[in-house]
Design a protein around this motif. Structure first.
Motif, PDB file in Angstrom:
ATOM      1  N   LEU A  53       0.840  -1.202   0.000  1.00 19.42           N
ATOM      2  CA  LEU A  53       0.000   0.000   0.000  1.00 19.42           C
ATOM      3  C   LEU A  53       0.873   1.250   0.000  1.00 19.42           C
ATOM      4  N   LEU A  54       1.862   1.260   0.891  1.00 22.28           N
ATOM      5  CA  LEU A  54       2.741   2.418   1.006  1.00 22.28           C
ATOM      6  C   LEU A  54       3.577   2.582  -0.255  1.00 22.28           C
ATOM      7  N   ALA A  55       4.090   1.460  -0.762  1.00 20.60           N
ATOM      8  CA  ALA A  55       4.990   1.528  -1.922  1.00 20.60           C
ATOM      9  C   ALA A  55       4.254   2.031  -3.155  1.00 20.60           C
ATOM     10  N   ASN A  56       2.980   1.689  -3.279  1.00 26.89           N
ATOM     11  CA  ASN A  56       2.245   2.130  -4.452  1.00 26.89           C
ATOM     12  C   ASN A  56       1.914   3.604  -4.403  1.00 26.89           C
ATOM     13  N   LYS A  57       1.729   4.106  -3.189  1.00 28.51           N
ATOM     14  CA  LYS A  57       1.415   5.539  -3.075  1.00 28.51           C
ATOM     15  C   LYS A  57       2.684   6.385  -3.156  1.00 28.51           C
ATOM     16  N   LEU A  58       3.702   5.974  -2.395  1.00 28.33           N
ATOM     17  CA  LEU A  58       4.878   6.842  -2.257  1.00 28.33           C
ATOM     18  C   LEU A  58       5.956   6.529  -3.284  1.00 28.33           C
ATOM     19  N   GLY A  59       5.891   5.369  -3.891  1.00 29.55           N
ATOM     20  CA  GLY A  59       6.953   4.938  -4.802  1.00 29.55           C
ATOM     21  C   GLY A  59       7.785   3.857  -4.134  1.00 29.55           C
ATOM     22  N   ASP A  60       8.219   2.909  -4.945  1.00 31.68           N
ATOM     23  CA  ASP A  60       8.950   1.760  -4.393  1.00 31.68           C
ATOM     24  C   ASP A  60      10.231   2.177  -3.695  1.00 31.68           C
ATOM     25  N   GLU A  61      10.852   3.257  -4.179  1.00 28.18           N
ATOM     26  CA  GLU A  61      12.168   3.624  -3.653  1.00 28.18           C
ATOM     27  C   GLU A  61      12.070   4.288  -2.284  1.00 28.18           C
ATOM     28  N   LYS A  62      10.865   4.587  -1.846  1.00 31.71           N
ATOM     29  CA  LYS A  62      10.742   5.278  -0.557  1.00 31.71           C
ATOM     30  C   LYS A  62      10.370   4.352   0.590  1.00 31.71           C
ATOM     31  N   VAL A  63       9.941   3.160   0.256  1.00 31.59           N
ATOM     32  CA  VAL A  63       9.596   2.210   1.308  1.00 31.59           C
ATOM     33  C   VAL A  63      10.744   1.211   1.400  1.00 31.59           C
ATOM     34  N   LEU A  64      11.465   1.286   2.491  1.00 34.11           N
ATOM     35  CA  LEU A  64      12.750   0.601   2.552  1.00 34.11           C
ATOM     36  C   LEU A  64      12.831  -0.336   3.744  1.00 34.11           C
ATOM     37  N   CYS A  65      13.713  -1.305   3.596  1.00 37.96           N
ATOM     38  CA  CYS A  65      14.059  -2.075   4.773  1.00 37.96           C
ATOM     39  C   CYS A  65      15.564  -1.956   4.981  1.00 37.96           C
ATOM     40  N   SER A  88      25.628  -0.766   6.870  1.00 35.91           N
ATOM     41  CA  SER A  88      24.169  -0.795   6.945  1.00 35.91           C
ATOM     42  C   SER A  88      23.638  -0.102   5.711  1.00 35.91           C
ATOM     43  N   CYS A  89      22.711  -0.747   5.058  1.00 37.37           N
ATOM     44  CA  CYS A  89      22.221  -0.138   3.825  1.00 37.37           C
ATOM     45  C   CYS A  89      20.715  -0.298   3.699  1.00 37.37           C
ATOM     46  N   TYR A  90      20.138   0.592   2.962  1.00 32.03           N
ATOM     47  CA  TYR A  90      18.713   0.546   2.674  1.00 32.03           C
ATOM     48  C   TYR A  90      18.489  -0.298   1.428  1.00 32.03           C
ATOM     49  N   ARG A  91      17.341  -0.926   1.396  1.00 31.70           N
ATOM     50  CA  ARG A  91      16.945  -1.647   0.189  1.00 31.70           C
ATOM     51  C   ARG A  91      15.452  -1.465   0.004  1.00 31.70           C
ATOM     52  N   PRO A 102      15.580  -6.714  16.078  1.00 33.72           N
ATOM     53  CA  PRO A 102      15.920  -7.348  14.802  1.00 33.72           C
ATOM     54  C   PRO A 102      15.500  -6.491  13.604  1.00 33.72           C
ATOM     55  N   LEU A 103      16.294  -6.565  12.563  1.00 32.24           N
ATOM     56  CA  LEU A 103      16.027  -5.721  11.386  1.00 32.24           C
ATOM     57  C   LEU A 103      14.787  -6.173  10.620  1.00 32.24           C
ATOM     58  N   ASP A 104      14.406  -7.434  10.824  1.00 35.48           N
ATOM     59  CA  ASP A 104      13.191  -7.936  10.162  1.00 35.48           C
ATOM     60  C   ASP A 104      11.960  -7.171  10.614  1.00 35.48           C
ATOM     61  N   ASN A 105      12.054  -6.607  11.799  1.00 35.98           N
ATOM     62  CA  ASN A 105      10.899  -5.920  12.369  1.00 35.98           C
ATOM     63  C   ASN A 105      10.881  -4.439  12.045  1.00 35.98           C
ATOM     64  N   LEU A 106      11.595  -4.069  11.010  1.00 32.63           N
ATOM     65  CA  LEU A 106      11.764  -2.644  10.775  1.00 32.63           C
ATOM     66  C   LEU A 106      11.382  -2.272   9.355  1.00 32.63           C
ATOM     67  N   LEU A 107      10.693  -1.165   9.251  1.00 37.76           N
ATOM     68  CA  LEU A 107      10.385  -0.613   7.929  1.00 37.76           C
ATOM     69  C   LEU A 107      10.741   0.866   7.983  1.00 37.76           C
ATOM     70  N   ILE A 108      11.389   1.335   6.925  1.00 41.89           N
ATOM     71  CA  ILE A 108      11.775   2.745   6.898  1.00 41.89           C
ATOM     72  C   ILE A 108      11.090   3.409   5.721  1.00 41.89           C
ATOM     73  N   ILE A 109      10.493   4.535   5.985  1.00 44.82           N
ATOM     74  CA  ILE A 109       9.841   5.285   4.913  1.00 44.82           C
ATOM     75  C   ILE A 109      10.529   6.630   4.807  1.00 44.82           C
ATOM     76  N   SER A 110      11.175   6.838   3.687  1.00 45.35           N
ATOM     77  CA  SER A 110      11.965   8.061   3.546  1.00 45.35           C
ATOM     78  C   SER A 110      11.212   9.060   2.692  1.00 45.35           C
ATOM     79  N   SER A 111      10.093   9.525   3.203  1.00 41.66           N
ATOM     80  CA  SER A 111       9.319  10.500   2.441  1.00 41.66           C
ATOM     81  C   SER A 111       9.820  11.895   2.768  1.00 41.66           C
TER      82      SER A 111
END
Lengths: 532, 255
Positions: free
Chosen positions: A371-383, A396-399, B103-112
């Motif tokens: 839901l978030l990725a479709n609204k904001l764009g795939d590149e903004k929803v990261l793990c 440490s890197c974002y993906r 744990p990193l599995d439990n994490l989501l980052i939104i860079s808006s």
């Protein structure tokens, strides 16, 4: 063997009207009294027309000029055989769920082998009822006729005779009255029969075959034999495709994205049925939007790819994602056609939910992420992932979440927590592998993407800690560093991306902010992160 | 009760003592001082406003709390829900979370980048029911926005932590807890601005020396006198001549 032939005399027109009937109310009221004709541009004659056109005196086979002179408000649509054929396939696909052997007679006919299916449905009326319920949702004009050969059923249905019976006598009686004009034979054969004074099928069939062979060509004779059921016609039966592709043509050009949701809803409803029957889910939808350029009616304008992190089949869920995606796009021109393509499917394994705790919210995590990725764009929803490097910015890197989510879902499904050996192997090659955590290591909680020059006074708490690029990577950029050293006074030089040697300090500035600062070889100071 | 009082009570503008029971579950914050002043810890649900500048240990103040939340989740069911970081001021470091046993599995980052996108994402995360904590860095907040977030947090039984800078416009926001943080050598000075169902208290210092010995000093002495470890970045001043005017007082260079 009993056959049922279904003829759709105005397939393209009915499709057009079906598409618009679910549109907004204002358009529908406009549409109802609108005379629509479908014109075969090659022959310049009207092949299909709706009721209001008929009421204005327009008839089938009329030229376009004459029709236009009868009414000034005429919606003219060019006849497209490809479209009818595509729609016919859709119908066959729907019917395939209730009947086995479907032979396609493009552009607008279907023949169903009833003989085999009667064992399942017991009686012909029950079978017809099922067929009618399937077709009812499409709201098409149709003629159904039975026959003991495919050709005789086709002949009756195409002549506009609705005949549901197993009695051969009634069939022959009905077909006997048909004129030879309605037979599917060449004009030349029709002429030669007319010269013989034969006008109806009964007259034709009364003649001995030997006499006819002298006057008619072999193709016609074969057709007549097929009509009687003496020889079989080789038929192509429908085979369901492992692919979902449907399109909706719009009667009105749509510029408003909210209106566009209506045809998309239709497509998604079809998709849901398709997926449900096969017990599949899909992860990606491709929408193609077409517009009109210089008279060419369907030119691809743009494609939308809609991803879901979890396999979905429900149209409501997809619609939510689609509407979010639509809110972020811009149309350059009005849309005339929408096409939906789904190529990859997964079997529906289902989520494992605790029966006692149940789901707390409305969504699963993967659903939320899509839901978030479709609204904001795939590149903004990261793990966040760990990297195997001693340099903090690479450790440490974002993906994008969508890319690494399949991995995650598999792990979630693995409820027992025992990773199979295959999984372990996959994870080692993947960068999502976990490395040991050094609890003593002092690293900032936030790392700046671009180190900032240090401008204020600081008080050093710890350090130095030297971090330098590994020699095999450094060698590549040695020249860059040296040149950088030489021009220390010229501060506008960019920092070398790879090769560096830095002395890191933990320091506090006057505001009490805990910074991670470093000194370059040339005594330049930078802030690289903050200990929040 | 007279009419006016009744009306105010109805609007929720008066807090009466019997509402204490309705206050949500409390989670151990991991800091003794904080627990003492906040009725045992931080709320498990609702909206927490934190007025702070970045990099003074504001995240460290909440890491043990997040870990305790995670543990509480795991105690109730095998799978834990997620933590979401929305619009963090810089790239989040994985090591920090792993060191805090998250744990990193439990994490989501939104860079808006856009504030309205961040708020939308926060609301979606909260009400989805699959996140237990949402951390949002956002400067401007209106009353109705906070109300929506609060409602969403109730729906999804989650906590919303909002980090803002201390000089932001100080409206009385309908948050469950509002604290202002200030840097201290030993840790963080906490000023409780608003606390649902709690009594006002004086500002207090949370000592972080036990958990983070290398980032905080053991005693409260502001050791500005120790001049040997002060760095004035001379070279960068030379590089950026236009800002050089500001700091000319303590010129003790490390080189």
């Amino acid at each position: 063997m009993l056959w049922l032939y279904i003829d759709f005399p105005s397939l393209q027109l009915d499709c057009l009207q079906a598409d618009t009937s679910v549109s907004t109310v204002t358009e529908r009221s406009y549409c109802n009294d609108q005379a629509i004709v479908i014109v075969d541009s090659k022959k310049n004659c009207i092949v299909q027309l709706n009721e209001s056109a008929r009421a204005k005196g327009i008839q089938q086979g009329m030229g376009l000029g004459m029709a236009a002179s009868l009414t000034h408000e005429l919606c003219v649509v060019p006849y497209q055989m490809a479209e009818e054929e595509a729609y016919l396939l859709t119908l066959a696909e729907q019917l395939y769920s209730v009947t086995a052997s479907i032979a396609l007679f493009p552009p607008h006919g279907l023949a169903l082998k009833v003989g085999d299916m009667l064992q399942l449905y017991q009686h012909l009326t029950a079978y017809i009822e099922i067929i009618n319920t399937v077709l009812a949702s499409f709201n098409l004009k149709r003629n159904l006729a039975c026959g003991y050969s495919v050709m005789s059923a086709q002949l009756l249905a195409c002549a506009g005779v609705n005949l549901i019976t197993t009695d051969q006598n009634i069939m022959t009686k009905k077909s006997a009255d048909l004129s030879i004009e309605q037979l599917f034979i060449t004009d030349k054969a029709k002429n030669s029969l007319a010269r013989l004074g034969i006008k109806t099928l009964a007259q034709l069939q009364a003649l001995p075959v030997k006499e006819l062979t002298k006057r008619l060509d072999s193709n016609t004779m074969e057709y007549l034999a097929q009509l009687k059921g003496q020889t079989d016609k080789s038929l192509q039966f429908y085979q369901p495709k492992h692919l979902f592709e449907h399109s909706v043509e719009l009667l009105y050009e749509m510029i408003n994205l909210d209106f566009l949701l209506q045809p998309i809803k239709q497509l998604l409803a079809l998709l849901e049925v398709f997926l449900l029957r096969r017990d599949y889910v899909c992860l990606q939808l491709e929408f193609h939007l077409y517009h009109r350029i210089d008279g060419i009616s369907h030119v691809l304008q743009q494609s939308l790819v809609i991803n879901s992190a979890t396999g979905e089949y429900l149209s409501a869920q997809w619609l939510k994602l689609v509407s979010l995606k639509l809110s972020s796009i811009k149309l350059h021109a009005p849309i005339t056609k929408v096409n939906l393509l789904v190529q990859h499917f997964q079997s529906n394994t289902g989520e494992i939910n605790d029966i006692f705790l149940g789901k707390r919210g409305q969504l699963s995590f993967a659903q939320l992420a899509s839901l978030l990725a479709n609204k904001l764009g795939d590149e903004k929803v990261l793990c966040l992932q760990q990297g195997n490097d001693h340099r903090a910015e690479l450790a440490s890197c974002y993906r994008p979440f969508i890319n690494c989510s399949t991995n995650k879902i598999n792990r979630n499904n693995n409820h027992t927590g025992i990773a199979t050996s295959k999984n372990v192997g996959a994870r080692n090659t993947d960068s999502s592998a976990t490395y040991s955590v050094d609890k003593q290591l002092l690293r900032p909680s936030f790392i700046l993407a671009e180190p900032e020059p240090l401008l204020s006074n600081i008080r050093v708490l710890h350090g130095p800690e030297r971090i330098s690029t590994a020699w095999w990577e450094q060698s590549k950029d040695k020249t860059t560093i040296q040149s950088f050293n030489g021009e220390a006074t010229n501060g506008n030089e960019p920092i070398a991306e790879h090769g560096y040697q830095r002395d890191y300090f933990v320091a506090k500035n006057s505001q009490g902010q805990c910074c991670w600062v470093y000194r370059e070889l040339n005594n330049q100071w930078y802030i690289h992160g903050y200990f929040s | 009760m007279n009419k006016m009082l009744k009306q105010l009570h109805h609007q929720g503008k008066i807090w009466s003592a019997d509402q204490v029971k309705n206050v949500v579950e409390i989670i151990d914050s991991g800091y003794q001082e904080l627990n003492q002043h906040l009725n045992g810890g931080l709320p498990r649900q609702g909206v927490i406003e934190v007025q702070t500048i970045n990099g003074i240990g504001e995240l460290r103040l909440f890491l043990p709390y997040l870990f305790n939340l995670l543990q509480a989740e795991l105690a109730q069911q095998q799978q834990s829900r997620q933590i979401v970081f929305i619009a963090p001021p810089a790239q989040v470091n994985a090591l920090m979370l792993l060191q805090a046993s998250i744990p990193l599995d439990n994490l989501l980052i939104i860079s808006s980048q856009k504030p309205e996108e961040s708020l939308w994402a926060a609301e979606q995360c909260l009400k989805s029911g699959c996140c237990f904590a949402v951390l949002l860095w956002q400067q401007l907040l209106a009353v109705h926005q906070v109300k929506r977030l609060k409602q969403a947090a109730m729906t999804g039984s989650a906590v919303q932590i909002i980090f803002r800078s201390p000089h932001s416009v100080d409206l009385a926001l309908p948050v469950s807890l509002s604290v202002a943080l200030e840097a201290q050598p030993t840790g963080i000075k906490v000023k409780v601005k608003k606390q649902l169902g709690g009594w006002p208290c004086k500002p207090f210092v949370v000592n972080m020396h036990k958990q983070w010995p290398s980032l905080t000093s053991a005693t409260d002495s502001t050791s500005d006198g120790v001049i040997s470890n002060v760095v004035v970045p001379l070279s960068s001043r030379q590089r950026f001549k236009h800002v050089a005017k500001t700091t000319d007082t303590q010129r003790i260079s490390a080189n």
